[in-house]
Every structure is written in structure tokens, then in C-alpha cells.
Design an enzyme around this catalytic site. Structure first.
Site, PDB file in Angstrom:
ATOM      1  N   ASP A 186      11.184 -52.283   7.305  1.00  8.42           N
ATOM      2  CA  ASP A 186       9.932 -52.616   7.028  1.00  8.42           C
ATOM      3  C   ASP A 186      10.007 -53.578   5.741  1.00  8.42           C
ATOM      4  OD1 ASP A 186       6.974 -52.581   6.245  1.00  8.42           O
ATOM      5  OD2 ASP A 186       7.194 -51.599   8.199  1.00  8.42           O
ATOM      6  N   HIS A 240       3.548 -52.039   1.933  1.00 10.13           N
ATOM      7  CA  HIS A 240       3.695 -51.636   3.592  1.00 10.13           C
ATOM      8  C   HIS A 240       4.665 -50.688   4.037  1.00 10.13           C
ATOM      9  CE1 HIS A 240       3.853 -52.483   7.880  1.00 10.13           C
ATOM     10  NE2 HIS A 240       2.469 -52.888   7.722  1.00 10.13           N
ATOM     11  N   SER A 287       0.640 -50.864  12.899  1.00 11.24           N
ATOM     12  CA  SER A 287       1.650 -50.577  11.874  1.00 11.24           C
ATOM     13  C   SER A 287       1.624 -49.202  11.635  1.00 11.24           C
ATOM     14  CB  SER A 287       1.678 -51.575  10.719  1.00 11.24           C
ATOM     15  OG  SER A 287       1.979 -52.989  10.745  1.00 11.24           O
TER      16      SER A 287
END
Length: 466
Positions: free
Chosen positions: A98, A130, A341
Site C-alpha cells: 500500500d 491510507h 480499499s
């Protein structure tokens, strides 16, 4: 350069990356046979060229919160308290490919295994805010008095940074306007290398909450090779996002035609989602809302495996030691955590629970179990949720036998119901006898009464004499 997009609508990781769907329409086919010669090396874990983070690329800020005693809706719907009676993910190492994962007190024992974005990084910077969110949803430890925790709180995280919207190729800043935001960095080859690296470093589960989208179908051979290697050679379960319609995968495709529901869904694909389309080797995850309905942003496809909650999430704060509910964009607006996600790490956590409870199962057997025990839609499989919403308790306790139906809606069926036997004719004999007897008596009385008139006249009897 084809750039990879982390599919997080509200985290601003979609617009800067990926090849949009508006670049042409082309019908996609199933992925071609894997070419093992395209398997990349996992070393070195570094970008293939020098990169830079321009001075104007400030790291994303977060919105702290969500640390109260209430269990967040997403976790509550999974009934993790009951699932943890059977497994907490002990012994599992989950690789998060990621934007990086920071070292957080609720991610003890995290392993940093490299950075394909920054030349001197180790994977523990998360400028995009994130990857840390993703890791927290998988394996954040439980804290007394707080409702939030990861799905597999006894598992550990491996961080490999593979993409960032805050970085770009070195020298690009001199070629662009000083006020321009960075181009972003991360591509299909580095994603493939990151997958191989995670497999070689001992991950039992790999989470990929980023996608590449486009009509092309001949540029992701290295991804197919890396996924096959991870799944079949290294026995790793790879869990990937389905993508967001309003993020990296701007598309209105529907792969199930209501006028031809029995058609092959692959024949309707206009936009490929990678790695999801390599569905022989991955669990591709769609998002559902609080009511269990497919999220409006979730991209449909014939590769969908299962779904999980992906809206209004809470996870670990990469800017502190607590939790966060979202980010703040460049305009100062707060954005909640929504996207496939964040549905994907919930499924990765469930996979970790299953792998800990059933260590004898192969990666493909685990994939089958998770799909077979999901809450199936009415048609058995559909383009948004696959085989249904993931069910941790069922995945940990159900007996799974037989094969899965193909990834297409079950055809409409008609069944002739058994025609009931006609009811027997009613038996009116008693009623008829009673009516006949009554009739006979009535006739006899009338005849007797009539017969009495001649007798009265004969003897001169009148009513006055009586």
C-alpha cells in the site's frame, strides 16, 4: 507510465493514479494463461529509478476520533466477539502492499520489508494516510474500553510501500508548474515485485488495496505471474480490492445484462481491474453499506469473490497513537473513510482467522471456504458482491464440501408443484335420510289432516260444537 491507484474515494488516492476508463472501450477476455517467465524479482525493494517528494506535497492530515467504547458498525456486523472464540489470527503475518504503514503502538511486531516509492525508505512512512488505515482494520490490537480493533488482533503486519500520490520521478518538478501537485508514483511492475517480495518474506496473507484500471488486457502479465507464484508456490492467500467507480476506475460498466442474464459476464467487461481480474489466484472484494446493499461506488465484475462493509470506517491514525475517522483534503474538507480499499482488509482479517484455525488448508482451499460460507445473494452470485457478504463465524465453523457454483447468476428455474388430489365427494346420506324421513312424516300428517274432513261432515261436527 501506467500508474497504480489506491482505490480510496474519500482519501484522494484515486484521481492522481491509474489509467481511467475513458480512454476507449474494448471488450475484455478472461486473463490469458500465466507466463511464469514474467515473474519479477522481489529484490531490491526500491524504486527502479530515483524519486522525489516535491516541497508542496504535504502529507495528508487525519481526523482523529472513533476511540469510544462503541463497536464500529463494520466490525459489529461481523460479530467479531463471537468469531474470536475460535480464532484471533495468532501466528499469521499479513503483508500490506500500500502507501506504507507507520509504526503504531497497536501494531506490535510489525515488519518493514521495503519501499518501492522512496529511495531510502523502509515502508514505514505513510504520507498518504491510507496504508495505516488498512493495516489497522486487519490487525489492530484490542484496547480495554475501546470498541475498535482489527479483525485479527493477534496477527502481525508486514509493510511494503508500493505507491504514493505524494511522490514522483526525480526531476519532474522542474518540468511542471510549481503549484502542480505531484504526479504520484507506483506502477504494475513494482506491484508485481511487491507481491513476490511479500510471498518470499513469509507472509501468509497479502492485502492489496490498490488497483489499476483500463481497457487494455495485455499489460499485467507480471501481475498474473506474481499472483500464481504467491498462491501456488508460496501458499499465500492474496486479497485484493474490486475498485471504485468514482475513483481510479471511472466506469459505468455492468457485466450482467438484464435482457440476456445467461450471457457470459466476461463478454460484457469494458474495463479491466487489476489485480482483481486474475480471479483464479485472488479473493476480489466489493463493498457493501450498513444495510448490506452494494456500495454505489463498488465496481462490478465477473471476478468478484465476496464483499464486506466499506463505508464510514474507523481505523488507526497514522498521525498519532489513537484512531481516526478520515482525512482532510487540500481544500480543508473532512472526508470519511469509504472505499473497497477498506472492505478488503476486513476480508484479509477473516482469512487470517481461518488460516490460524485451519493451518492444514492450502491457500486455494481457504479462498474456497471464505466464498462458500459467505451470505449468498438470492441468485447465488452477482457482479457486485460475488458469493456474498463475508461471514467470519461461518468461515470458522461450517463444514464445506463440494464445489462452488460458477461466477454467474443462477438461471431462473420453474418447478411444477404437485397437484393436490381432488377432495372426496361429500357424504350427504344422513342428511338425505333425515330430509326424506321428515318429508314422509309431513306428508303423512297432511294426508291425515285432510282425511279428517269427511269424518267431521259425517257426524256433523263443527267448530262451534267443540
Amino acid at each position: 507510465m501506467l500508474r497504480v491507484a489506491a482505490v480510496a474515494v474519500t482519501l484522494g488516492l484515486s484521481s492522481s493514479f491509474g489509467l481511467g476508463a475513458g480512454q476507449g472501450v474494448a471488450h475484455a477476455d478472461r486473463p490469458p494463461p500465466v507466463n511464469p517467465s514474467l515473474l519479477p524479482a522481489g529484490d531490491p525493494a526500491a524504486p527502479p529509478e530515483k524519486t522525489e517528494r516535491p516541497p508542496n506535497s504535504d502529507c495528508s492530515n487525519t481526523v482523529s476520533g472513533g476511540d469510544g467504547p462503541s463497536i464500529p458498525a463494520a466490525q459489529r456486523s461481523l460479530d467479531l466477539q463471537s468469531a474470536w472464540r475460535f480464532s484471533r489470527g495468532e501466528g499469521q503475518l499479513i503483508a500490506v502492499i500500500d502507501t506504507g504503514v507507520v509504526r503504531h503502538p497497536r501494531l506490535p511486531g510489525m515488519e518493514a520489508e521495503g519501499d518501492f516509492v522512496a529511495n531510502s525508505g523502509d515502508g514505514t512512512e505513510d504520507c498518504d494516510a491510507h496504508g495505516t488505515f488498512v493495516a489497522g482494520l486487519i490487525a489492530a490490537t484490542k484496547v480495554e474500553g475501546q470498541g475498535f480493533s482489527g479483525v485479527a488482533p493477534d496477527a502481525r503486519i508486514m509493510s511494503i510501500r508500493q505507491t504514493s500520490k505524494m511522490y514522483q520521478k526525480e526531476g519532474r518538478a522542474r518540468e511542471r508548474n510549481p503549484d502542480d501537485l505531484p504526479e504520484g508514483y507506483g506502477n504494475l511492475p513494482t506491484m508485481a515485485s511487491a507481491i513476490r517480495r511479500a510471498a518470499d518474506k513469509g507472509a501468509s496473507v497479502i492485502n492489496v488495496s490498490e488497483v489499476w484500471c483500463g481497457p487494455e488486457k495485455d499489460r499485467d502479465g507480471s501481475i498474473g505471474a506474481a499472483l500464481q507464484y504467491a498462491t501456488l508456490v508460496k501458499d499465500v492467500v492474496v486479497v485484493v480490492a474490486a475498485g471504485n467507480k468514482d475513483g481510479a476506475c471511472k466506469t459505468d460498466q455492468e457485466v450482467i445484462d438484464p435482457f440476456d442474464p445467461t450471457a457470459d459476464p466476461w463478454s460484457k467487461v469494458q474495463v479491466n481491474v487489476v489485480p482483481a481480474r486474475w480471479d483464479d489466484y485472488v479473493l476480489a472484494v466489493g463493498s457493501i453499506d450498513a444495510n448490506g446493499a452494494p456500495s454505489k461506488f463498488s465496481v462490478p465484475g465477473p471476478w468478484l469473490s465476496v464483499a464486506a462493509p466499506g463505508e464510514n470506517m474507523i481505523s488507526l491514525d497514522p498521525r498519532g497513537s489513537g484512531t481516526a475517522t478520515g482525512t482532510i483534503n487540500t481544500r480543508g474538507e473532512q472526508q470519511t473513510m469509504n472505499g473497497t480499499s477498506f472492505a478488503t482488509p476486513l476480508v484479509s482479517g477473516v482469512v487470517a482467522l481461518v488460516r490460524a484455525r485451519f493451518p492444514e488448508l492450502s491457500a486455494q482451499e481457504v479462498i474456497k471456504r471464505v466464498q462458500a460460507t459467505a451470505h449468498a445473494p438470492a441468485e447465488g452470485w452477482n457482479q457486485y458482491v460475488g458469493y456474498g457478504a463475508v461471514d467470519p463465524i461461518a468461515a470458522l465453523t461450517n463444514e464445506v464440501t463440494g464445489g462452488l457454483p460458477p461466477k454467474r447468476p443462477s438461471p431462473a428455474m420453474s418447478t411444477q408443484l404437485a397437484v393436490p388430489a381432488p377432495a372426496p365427494a361429500p357424504d350427504h346420506r344422513a342428511r338425505n335420510i333425515a330430509l326424506i324421513g321428515t318429508g314422509i312424516i309431513a306428508v303423512a300428517l297432511i294426508l291425515g289432516y285432510l282425511a279428517s274432513f269427511p269424518i267431521r261432515r259425517r257426524f256433523g261436527i263443527t267448530s262451534d260444537d267443540m
